[in-house]
Design a protein around this motif. Sequence first.
Motif, PDB file in Angstrom:
ATOM      1  N   ARG A  24       0.827  -1.218   0.000  1.00  0.00           N
ATOM      2  CA  ARG A  24       0.000   0.000   0.000  1.00  0.00           C
ATOM      3  C   ARG A  24       0.860   1.267   0.000  1.00  0.00           C
ATOM      4  O   ARG A  24       0.367   2.345  -0.331  1.00  0.00           O
ATOM      5  CB  ARG A  24      -0.938  -0.010   1.204  1.00  0.00           C
ATOM      6  N   TRP A  25       2.123   1.145   0.379  1.00  0.00           N
ATOM      7  CA  TRP A  25       3.039   2.283   0.380  1.00  0.00           C
ATOM      8  C   TRP A  25       3.908   2.316  -0.872  1.00  0.00           C
ATOM      9  O   TRP A  25       4.794   3.161  -0.994  1.00  0.00           O
ATOM     10  CB  TRP A  25       3.949   2.225   1.610  1.00  0.00           C
ATOM     11  N   ALA A  26       3.672   1.416  -1.821  1.00  0.00           N
ATOM     12  CA  ALA A  26       4.533   1.315  -3.004  1.00  0.00           C
ATOM     13  C   ALA A  26       4.138   2.351  -4.061  1.00  0.00           C
ATOM     14  O   ALA A  26       2.956   2.639  -4.271  1.00  0.00           O
ATOM     15  CB  ALA A  26       4.443  -0.088  -3.596  1.00  0.00           C
ATOM     16  N   TYR A  27       5.150   2.892  -4.719  1.00  0.00           N
ATOM     17  CA  TYR A  27       4.901   3.775  -5.852  1.00  0.00           C
ATOM     18  C   TYR A  27       4.517   2.934  -7.070  1.00  0.00           C
ATOM     19  O   TYR A  27       4.921   1.763  -7.187  1.00  0.00           O
ATOM     20  CB  TYR A  27       6.164   4.573  -6.185  1.00  0.00           C
ATOM     21  N   PRO A  28       3.763   3.493  -8.006  1.00  0.00           N
ATOM     22  CA  PRO A  28       3.462   2.751  -9.243  1.00  0.00           C
ATOM     23  C   PRO A  28       4.763   2.366  -9.955  1.00  0.00           C
ATOM     24  O   PRO A  28       5.801   3.011  -9.786  1.00  0.00           O
ATOM     25  CB  PRO A  28       2.651   3.756 -10.059  1.00  0.00           C
ATOM     26  N   GLU A  29       4.674   1.339 -10.755  1.00  0.00           N
ATOM     27  CA  GLU A  29       5.890   0.821 -11.386  1.00  0.00           C
ATOM     28  C   GLU A  29       6.563   1.865 -12.273  1.00  0.00           C
ATOM     29  O   GLU A  29       7.788   2.020 -12.239  1.00  0.00           O
ATOM     30  CB  GLU A  29       5.572  -0.436 -12.194  1.00  0.00           C
ATOM     31  N   HIS A  30       5.790   2.586 -13.072  1.00  0.00           N
ATOM     32  CA  HIS A  30       6.406   3.562 -13.967  1.00  0.00           C
ATOM     33  C   HIS A  30       7.121   4.652 -13.183  1.00  0.00           C
ATOM     34  O   HIS A  30       8.189   5.128 -13.570  1.00  0.00           O
ATOM     35  CB  HIS A  30       5.360   4.168 -14.915  1.00  0.00           C
ATOM     36  N   MET A  31       6.557   5.052 -12.038  1.00  0.00           N
ATOM     37  CA  MET A  31       7.190   6.061 -11.200  1.00  0.00           C
ATOM     38  C   MET A  31       8.446   5.497 -10.539  1.00  0.00           C
ATOM     39  O   MET A  31       9.467   6.176 -10.421  1.00  0.00           O
ATOM     40  CB  MET A  31       6.208   6.555 -10.133  1.00  0.00           C
ATOM     41  N   SER A  32       8.377   4.223 -10.141  1.00  0.00           N
ATOM     42  CA  SER A  32       9.536   3.578  -9.519  1.00  0.00           C
ATOM     43  C   SER A  32      10.715   3.527 -10.483  1.00  0.00           C
ATOM     44  O   SER A  32      11.864   3.813 -10.100  1.00  0.00           O
ATOM     45  CB  SER A  32       9.160   2.163  -9.062  1.00  0.00           C
ATOM     46  N   LEU A  33      10.451   3.170 -11.734  1.00  0.00           N
ATOM     47  CA  LEU A  33      11.529   3.079 -12.714  1.00  0.00           C
ATOM     48  C   LEU A  33      12.115   4.458 -13.011  1.00  0.00           C
ATOM     49  O   LEU A  33      13.334   4.598 -13.207  1.00  0.00           O
ATOM     50  CB  LEU A  33      11.027   2.431 -14.003  1.00  0.00           C
ATOM     51  N   LYS A  34      11.276   5.476 -13.009  1.00  0.00           N
ATOM     52  CA  LYS A  34      11.773   6.836 -13.205  1.00  0.00           C
ATOM     53  C   LYS A  34      12.682   7.240 -12.048  1.00  0.00           C
ATOM     54  O   LYS A  34      13.737   7.862 -12.249  1.00  0.00           O
ATOM     55  CB  LYS A  34      10.598   7.806 -13.334  1.00  0.00           C
ATOM     56  N   MET A  35      12.310   6.853 -10.822  1.00  0.00           N
ATOM     57  CA  MET A  35      13.134   7.158  -9.658  1.00  0.00           C
ATOM     58  C   MET A  35      14.479   6.434  -9.739  1.00  0.00           C
ATOM     59  O   MET A  35      15.532   6.999  -9.412  1.00  0.00           O
ATOM     60  CB  MET A  35      12.395   6.753  -8.380  1.00  0.00           C
ATOM     61  N   ILE A  36      14.463   5.185 -10.185  1.00  0.00           N
ATOM     62  CA  ILE A  36      15.708   4.430 -10.326  1.00  0.00           C
ATOM     63  C   ILE A  36      16.625   5.112 -11.331  1.00  0.00           C
ATOM     64  O   ILE A  36      17.832   5.266 -11.097  1.00  0.00           O
ATOM     65  CB  ILE A  36      15.425   2.974 -10.748  1.00  0.00           C
ATOM     66  N   GLU A  37      16.064   5.552 -12.457  1.00  0.00           N
ATOM     67  CA  GLU A  37      16.866   6.223 -13.484  1.00  0.00           C
ATOM     68  C   GLU A  37      17.451   7.526 -12.952  1.00  0.00           C
ATOM     69  O   GLU A  37      18.630   7.839 -13.181  1.00  0.00           O
ATOM     70  CB  GLU A  37      16.011   6.494 -14.721  1.00  0.00           C
ATOM     71  N   GLU A  38      16.668   8.292 -12.215  1.00  0.00           N
ATOM     72  CA  GLU A  38      17.153   9.562 -11.672  1.00  0.00           C
ATOM     73  C   GLU A  38      18.292   9.346 -10.678  1.00  0.00           C
ATOM     74  O   GLU A  38      19.308  10.060 -10.712  1.00  0.00           O
ATOM     75  CB  GLU A  38      15.999  10.318 -11.007  1.00  0.00           C
ATOM     76  N   VAL A  39      18.149   8.369  -9.804  1.00  0.00           N
ATOM     77  CA  VAL A  39      19.208   8.118  -8.824  1.00  0.00           C
ATOM     78  C   VAL A  39      20.439   7.532  -9.500  1.00  0.00           C
ATOM     79  O   VAL A  39      21.574   7.840  -9.114  1.00  0.00           O
ATOM     80  CB  VAL A  39      18.694   7.189  -7.699  1.00  0.00           C
ATOM     81  N   ARG A  40      20.242   6.716 -10.519  1.00  0.00           N
ATOM     82  CA  ARG A  40      21.386   6.164 -11.253  1.00  0.00           C
ATOM     83  C   ARG A  40      22.263   7.278 -11.790  1.00  0.00           C
ATOM     84  O   ARG A  40      23.503   7.185 -11.749  1.00  0.00           O
ATOM     85  CB  ARG A  40      20.915   5.266 -12.389  1.00  0.00           C
ATOM     86  N   ARG A  41      21.661   8.351 -12.288  1.00  0.00           N
ATOM     87  CA  ARG A  41      22.429   9.463 -12.826  1.00  0.00           C
ATOM     88  C   ARG A  41      23.168  10.224 -11.718  1.00  0.00           C
ATOM     89  O   ARG A  41      24.156  10.909 -11.986  1.00  0.00           O
ATOM     90  CB  ARG A  41      21.519  10.417 -13.606  1.00  0.00           C
ATOM     91  N   GLU A  42      22.681  10.108 -10.486  1.00  0.00           N
ATOM     92  CA  GLU A  42      23.344  10.788  -9.363  1.00  0.00           C
ATOM     93  C   GLU A  42      24.637  10.110  -8.945  1.00  0.00           C
ATOM     94  O   GLU A  42      25.500  10.736  -8.319  1.00  0.00           O
ATOM     95  CB  GLU A  42      22.406  10.846  -8.153  1.00  0.00           C
TER      96      GLU A  42
END
Length: 275
Positions: free
Chosen positions: A255-273
Motif C-alpha cells: 500500500r506504500w509502493a509507488y506505481p511501477e512507472h514512477m519507480s523506474l523513473k526514480m531508479i533512473e534519476e538516482v542512477r544518474r546521481e
Amino acid sequence: MSVDPFSGPDSPRVRFGAEMRRLREEAQLSQGAVASRLGCTQTQVSRLEAATRTPSKSDAERLDRLFGAGGGTLFTGLHRRILARPGSPDWFTSWAEEIEPIALVLRSWDPLLVPGLLQTESYARHVFNHAPLITPEEVEGRVETRMRRGEILDRSVPPLLLVLADEGVLRRRVGGPEVMREQLGYLLEVAQRPTVSIQLVDQQCLSGVLGAFMIAELPNGQPDAIHVDSSTDGQVSVDPIQVTSIWNRYEAIRRWAYPEHMSLKMIEEVRREWI
C-alpha cells in the motif's frame, strides 16, 4: 552445544555418504570395488560414506555414472548443495534449490538491499565482502551461488517476479559509484521483461522494518511457501498461520509502493546521481 551444520542429519554431505553406502550395498559392491572405479583408496571411500571427507566434483560425477541414481544427477546435485552451503545458510539452500526453481510467482520485500535475485556480480561481491570473518574463498562461493539463483529468470518459462524494495536501497552505497550505476542500470534493464515488476516503497512505511521476506506461489495446488530473513538465521515455512501473517505484511507494505512507472523513473534519476 553448537551443532556442526556440515555433519548434522540434514546435511547434504551426510546424505551424500548415506546414498553412496545404500547404492553400493544394493549393488553388492565392496568399498574397495567402488574405490577402484573412483580412482581413490578404500579409506577415502569409507570417509565419504561416513561424511568425514568432502566429496570432489569428480567423485560426484563418477558416482552418478556408476549408479545412475536420480536420473544420473543425484550425487552432482548433492555436491552442488555442499558447495552452496558456505554461500547460503542451511534454511536458504532448500529454498534456492527446491522452491524458487518451481515457483510460478515470487514476491519479495527488501528493506535494505537490492534483492538477491536481481543483484549484479559486483554488487553481490561487495555485500559479501563485509560479512564478519569471511575469507576470499567464501566470498567467491557466495557470489557464485547468488548468480546461479538468478538463472531462473532466464528460463524459457520464468516465474513472475514481483519486487518491493525500500526506496532507500537506491542510495545505500554498496561499493563505489560504478557498482551502483551498474546495479541500478541492471534493475532498469530487467524491469523491461514482462515477467518482472519492480516497485519502490516510500521510506515512511514501517510495516516492513522487521526484515526481508519472500512468498512463493507453487504449482499443482501446493500451499504457498515463505522464507523470512534475519541477520543471524532464517526460516522457510508452509505453515498456514505464518504464511498468512507474511501475506498480510506484504499487502501492508504494498500500500506504500509507488506505481511501477514512477519507480523506474526514480531508479533512473538516482542512477544518474551516482557519478
